[in-house]
Scaffold this motif. Sequence first.
Motif, mmCIF file in Angstrom:
data_model
loop_
_atom_site.group_PDB
_atom_site.id
_atom_site.type_symbol
_atom_site.label_atom_id
_atom_site.label_comp_id
_atom_site.label_asym_id
_atom_site.label_seq_id
_atom_site.Cartn_x
_atom_site.Cartn_y
_atom_site.Cartn_z
ATOM 1 N N GLU A 173 11.975 8.464 7.937
ATOM 2 C CA GLU A 173 11.436 8.549 6.586
ATOM 3 C C GLU A 173 10.803 7.208 6.247
ATOM 4 O O GLU A 173 11.377 6.161 6.586
ATOM 5 C CB GLU A 173 12.583 8.862 5.623
ATOM 6 C CG GLU A 173 12.118 9.248 4.244
ATOM 7 C CD GLU A 173 13.265 9.669 3.324
ATOM 8 O OE1 GLU A 173 14.436 9.461 3.679
ATOM 9 O OE2 GLU A 173 12.965 10.178 2.239
ATOM 10 N N TYR A 174 9.661 7.223 5.591
ATOM 11 C CA TYR A 174 9.012 5.941 5.321
ATOM 12 C C TYR A 174 8.151 5.979 4.064
ATOM 13 O O TYR A 174 7.730 7.040 3.606
ATOM 14 C CB TYR A 174 8.205 5.487 6.544
ATOM 15 C CG TYR A 174 6.935 6.247 6.787
ATOM 16 C CD1 TYR A 174 6.967 7.566 7.211
ATOM 17 C CD2 TYR A 174 5.695 5.654 6.582
ATOM 18 C CE1 TYR A 174 5.797 8.275 7.430
ATOM 19 C CE2 TYR A 174 4.521 6.352 6.803
ATOM 20 C CZ TYR A 174 4.586 7.662 7.233
ATOM 21 O OH TYR A 174 3.434 8.357 7.434
ATOM 22 N N PRO A 182 5.782 -2.666 -7.044
ATOM 23 C CA PRO A 182 6.680 -3.278 -8.025
ATOM 24 C C PRO A 182 8.149 -2.999 -7.693
ATOM 25 O O PRO A 182 8.461 -2.032 -6.989
ATOM 26 C CB PRO A 182 6.286 -2.604 -9.344
ATOM 27 C CG PRO A 182 5.452 -1.432 -8.993
ATOM 28 C CD PRO A 182 4.936 -1.614 -7.605
ATOM 29 N N VAL A 183 9.002 -3.843 -8.228
ATOM 30 C CA VAL A 183 10.442 -3.765 -7.954
ATOM 31 C C VAL A 183 11.017 -2.378 -8.286
ATOM 32 O O VAL A 183 11.848 -1.849 -7.551
ATOM 33 C CB VAL A 183 11.150 -4.899 -8.748
ATOM 34 C CG1 VAL A 183 12.631 -4.657 -8.866
ATOM 35 C CG2 VAL A 183 10.872 -6.246 -8.085
ATOM 36 N N GLU A 184 10.538 -1.750 -9.395
ATOM 37 C CA GLU A 184 11.071 -0.422 -9.764
ATOM 38 C C GLU A 184 10.799 0.592 -8.659
ATOM 39 O O GLU A 184 11.641 1.458 -8.386
ATOM 40 C CB GLU A 184 10.411 0.150 -11.036
ATOM 41 C CG GLU A 184 10.361 -0.743 -12.248
ATOM 42 C CD GLU A 184 9.227 -1.757 -12.156
ATOM 43 O OE1 GLU A 184 9.536 -2.938 -11.885
ATOM 44 O OE2 GLU A 184 8.045 -1.395 -12.335
ATOM 45 N N ILE A 189 12.827 3.918 -4.093
ATOM 46 C CA ILE A 189 12.833 4.287 -2.662
ATOM 47 C C ILE A 189 14.248 4.130 -2.109
ATOM 48 O O ILE A 189 14.773 5.025 -1.439
ATOM 49 C CB ILE A 189 11.839 3.411 -1.864
ATOM 50 C CG1 ILE A 189 10.402 3.712 -2.297
ATOM 51 C CG2 ILE A 189 12.013 3.640 -0.357
ATOM 52 C CD1 ILE A 189 9.371 2.691 -1.831
ATOM 53 N N LEU A 190 14.885 2.991 -2.407
ATOM 54 C CA LEU A 190 16.235 2.746 -1.888
ATOM 55 C C LEU A 190 17.239 3.754 -2.459
ATOM 56 O O LEU A 190 18.247 4.071 -1.824
ATOM 57 C CB LEU A 190 16.690 1.309 -2.193
ATOM 58 C CG LEU A 190 15.815 0.185 -1.621
ATOM 59 C CD1 LEU A 190 16.387 -1.181 -1.982
ATOM 60 C CD2 LEU A 190 15.662 0.285 -0.114
ATOM 61 N N THR A 197 7.787 8.246 -0.650
ATOM 62 C CA THR A 197 8.335 8.380 0.711
ATOM 63 C C THR A 197 7.849 9.673 1.367
ATOM 64 O O THR A 197 7.577 10.665 0.705
ATOM 65 C CB THR A 197 9.876 8.380 0.712
ATOM 66 O OG1 THR A 197 10.334 9.516 0.014
ATOM 67 C CG2 THR A 197 10.431 7.137 0.088
ATOM 68 N N ARG A 198 7.745 9.631 2.682
ATOM 69 C CA ARG A 198 7.376 10.822 3.455
ATOM 70 C C ARG A 198 8.243 10.904 4.702
ATOM 71 O O ARG A 198 8.772 9.896 5.166
ATOM 72 C CB ARG A 198 5.934 10.800 3.923
ATOM 73 C CG ARG A 198 5.181 9.605 3.506
ATOM 74 C CD ARG A 198 3.751 9.695 3.931
ATOM 75 N NE ARG A 198 2.951 9.177 2.823
ATOM 76 C CZ ARG A 198 1.689 8.821 2.926
ATOM 77 N NH1 ARG A 198 1.060 8.970 4.055
ATOM 78 N NH2 ARG A 198 1.041 8.362 1.889
ATOM 79 N N LEU A 199 8.317 12.106 5.225
ATOM 80 C CA LEU A 199 9.030 12.293 6.482
ATOM 81 C C LEU A 199 7.990 12.390 7.591
ATOM 82 O O LEU A 199 7.005 13.116 7.453
ATOM 83 C CB LEU A 199 9.844 13.589 6.448
ATOM 84 C CG LEU A 199 11.153 13.524 5.675
ATOM 85 C CD1 LEU A 199 11.794 14.906 5.641
ATOM 86 C CD2 LEU A 199 12.118 12.510 6.290
ATOM 87 N N GLN A 200 8.201 11.644 8.645
ATOM 88 C CA GLN A 200 7.290 11.719 9.787
ATOM 89 C C GLN A 200 7.892 12.697 10.796
ATOM 90 O O GLN A 200 9.034 12.525 11.213
ATOM 91 C CB GLN A 200 7.138 10.335 10.418
ATOM 92 C CG GLN A 200 6.296 10.295 11.663
ATOM 93 C CD GLN A 200 4.813 10.513 11.381
ATOM 94 O OE1 GLN A 200 4.240 9.878 10.500
ATOM 95 N NE2 GLN A 200 4.210 11.419 12.114
ATOM 96 N N LYS A 201 7.110 13.710 11.148
ATOM 97 C CA LYS A 201 7.620 14.689 12.115
ATOM 98 C C LYS A 201 7.650 14.040 13.500
ATOM 99 O O LYS A 201 6.614 13.607 14.009
ATOM 100 C CB LYS A 201 6.701 15.899 12.124
ATOM 101 C CG LYS A 201 7.250 17.099 12.820
ATOM 102 C CD LYS A 201 6.351 18.295 12.475
ATOM 103 C CE LYS A 201 6.730 19.607 13.061
ATOM 104 N NZ LYS A 201 7.272 19.728 14.327
#
Length: 260
Positions: A173-174, A182-184, A189-190, A197-201
């Motif tokens: 996931e990235y 920005p920090v928010e 994401i965290l 964010t996306r999932l890489q197949k």
Amino acid sequence: MSIVNTSLYPLSDAARRAAIVETAARQLAEDGAAAFPDFVAPEALAEMVAEAAAKFGSAHRRDQMLGFNPRGPLADIADEALRNRAAPYSMWILGSDLLEADGAVQSFYRSPELMALVQDALGIARLHTTADPLINVNITYMGAGDQHGWHFDDNDFVVSLLLQAPETGGAFEYAPEVDTAPVEDINAILDGASPRTRLQKVEAGTLLLFRGCRALHRVTEVAGDKRRMIALLSYHTEPGFVYADSVKQNGLGRVSAIAA
Ligand SMILES: O=C(O)CCC(=O)C(=O)O
Ligand SMILES: [Fe+2]
């Protein structure tokens, strides 16, 4: 025998190779990642899987809670609370000195056709293999409950080849290009709650090129008995690169090669 799956990736055909390079370069520009599914010939993949599985007992177990390694402008603006956020790094890592020098994994890592393709897709004039006997191509193994928490990489790009997918989880996931976010957005994401964010197949045999210094990324928790096994390939733009002892101690629990 070619290591590369030449029916899908006819790299000796100049026109078709150019199209493959162009697609990868576009994916990298748009997404920060380029995937080459079924990149390796099935027999070559089977050999790599067999070698990786046979060496599992020699891999170093890593169980750490680590921060996300803020990069670029983020390194200046991250507040104390954000800096202190840590996530599990739980996996086994096999030093490259423990792979057979002429085995399937090292041969793939050093193959000129692979290096030329990576070079052209990334638009880099000349890539070199790492001179470090411990970290040039490493295998990481993740079993049930293991995960690799959110982080930025130190190196500009990563090349990986998934050898074996787990039954469940272990997804890549990235969030691309968030070193200027920005920090928010980073907190979201965290928290696992960001539209960035996306999932890489990625499936067994997929080669992935990835700009990990500009993207926050993680490997989600693995479930089931089948281990996730991945080869991580390090290349550099200068010859003779050797990693700092601290990097080796952290990842492999040692700084020198184990005599054969
Ligand atoms: O295992 C993966 O797919 C990614 C590993 C990774 O992010 C790293 O080694 O920095
Ligand atoms: Fe990474």
